[in-house]
Design a protein around this motif. Sequence first.
Motif, PDB file in Angstrom:
ATOM      1  N   LYS A 105      19.292  46.347  38.887  1.00  9.72           N
ATOM      2  CA  LYS A 105      18.787  47.345  39.830  1.00  9.72           C
ATOM      3  C   LYS A 105      17.413  46.888  40.329  1.00  9.72           C
ATOM      4  O   LYS A 105      16.485  46.692  39.545  1.00  9.72           O
ATOM      5  N   LEU A 106      17.309  46.720  41.656  1.00 13.86           N
ATOM      6  CA  LEU A 106      16.064  46.279  42.278  1.00 13.86           C
ATOM      7  C   LEU A 106      15.250  47.482  42.725  1.00 13.86           C
ATOM      8  O   LEU A 106      15.755  48.368  43.416  1.00 13.86           O
ATOM      9  N   ASP A 107      13.972  47.506  42.345  1.00 15.51           N
ATOM     10  CA  ASP A 107      13.089  48.575  42.793  1.00 15.51           C
ATOM     11  C   ASP A 107      12.640  48.315  44.229  1.00 15.51           C
ATOM     12  O   ASP A 107      12.238  47.205  44.574  1.00 15.51           O
ATOM     13  N   GLY A 108      12.685  49.345  45.058  1.00 14.21           N
ATOM     14  CA  GLY A 108      12.130  49.238  46.402  1.00 14.21           C
ATOM     15  C   GLY A 108      13.012  48.493  47.381  1.00 14.21           C
ATOM     16  O   GLY A 108      14.155  48.102  47.088  1.00 14.21           O
ATOM     17  N   ASP A 109      12.450  48.283  48.576  1.00 16.54           N
ATOM     18  CA  ASP A 109      13.151  47.616  49.671  1.00 16.54           C
ATOM     19  C   ASP A 109      13.202  46.111  49.415  1.00 16.54           C
ATOM     20  O   ASP A 109      12.179  45.512  49.062  1.00 16.54           O
ATOM     21  N   PRO A 110      14.358  45.467  49.568  1.00 19.78           N
ATOM     22  CA  PRO A 110      14.431  44.020  49.354  1.00 19.78           C
ATOM     23  C   PRO A 110      13.688  43.217  50.421  1.00 19.78           C
ATOM     24  O   PRO A 110      13.481  42.013  50.248  1.00 19.78           O
TER      25      PRO A 110
END
Length: 263
Positions: free
Chosen positions: A47-52
């Motif tokens: 799970k990536l935090d924030g906008d890629p």
Amino acid sequence: MVRWIILSVAVVALTAIATLVANLTPAGRTDGAFKISTKEGPSPRAKLDGDPTHDFGTMSQSTTGTHSWTVHNEGDADLELWMQSSTCMCTITKFADKKRAIVKPGESTQIDLEWETRDSMGEFSKGATIGTNDPTQPSFPLNVKGMVHPPIIVIPNDRIIPIGSISSDEAKTVYVAFFAPEQADMKILKVATSQPDLIVVTPEPLRDEDLKSFKVKGGYRLKVDVKPGMPLGNFRDEVVANTDHKLAPEVKLAVSGTVTGPI
């Protein structure tokens, strides 16, 4: 006779096996395959935090921008991350020398990306693809974008000061904007021209309307005075401005135009 007896027994046995298979096969299945119950084992979840995509906004040439993303492992097995591909002049230290990052279940890691503008100019949009062992997300992108400009911007563009047509017995004055977007307090230390008796350049602070128009907090407008007495014909002279900007200590401009006779 014995051979016929053996053959009859074999037929009966095959018929019994076929009946057993038919009884064990689920309704609607015609391929004869058995349904095997399987249970999915532990697996990682990235799970990536924030906008890629990170927008650096405006950046000067020969500078480096950095941005960090946090990746969580919300699964119940070790998450592996690696650099799959890259389309930019960027560095991700965590994946240097083809290294892989291991993130334990419930933990997270930080991915730091460095973007070098070098001699780029104008808009840019680049990125990297990070590979994972997450079965639901085998990869995800990390992108950077923005606008690259010279350390010192000169308007008109191309660093050419156009004088146009001028009579040999007339004087003419033009103005040029000269500012550093990332260094509002940039100072001009000295200005010299290739014909100091005929072309004089005087730095003046940008007016309030100029600051608003260029969206900067400081800078200069160069007052360029061309005096009477220039030789007839086309001319192209040089203006050299020395500044305290570490990336642009010397900026060269060209002054060009055409001198005509008084008649």
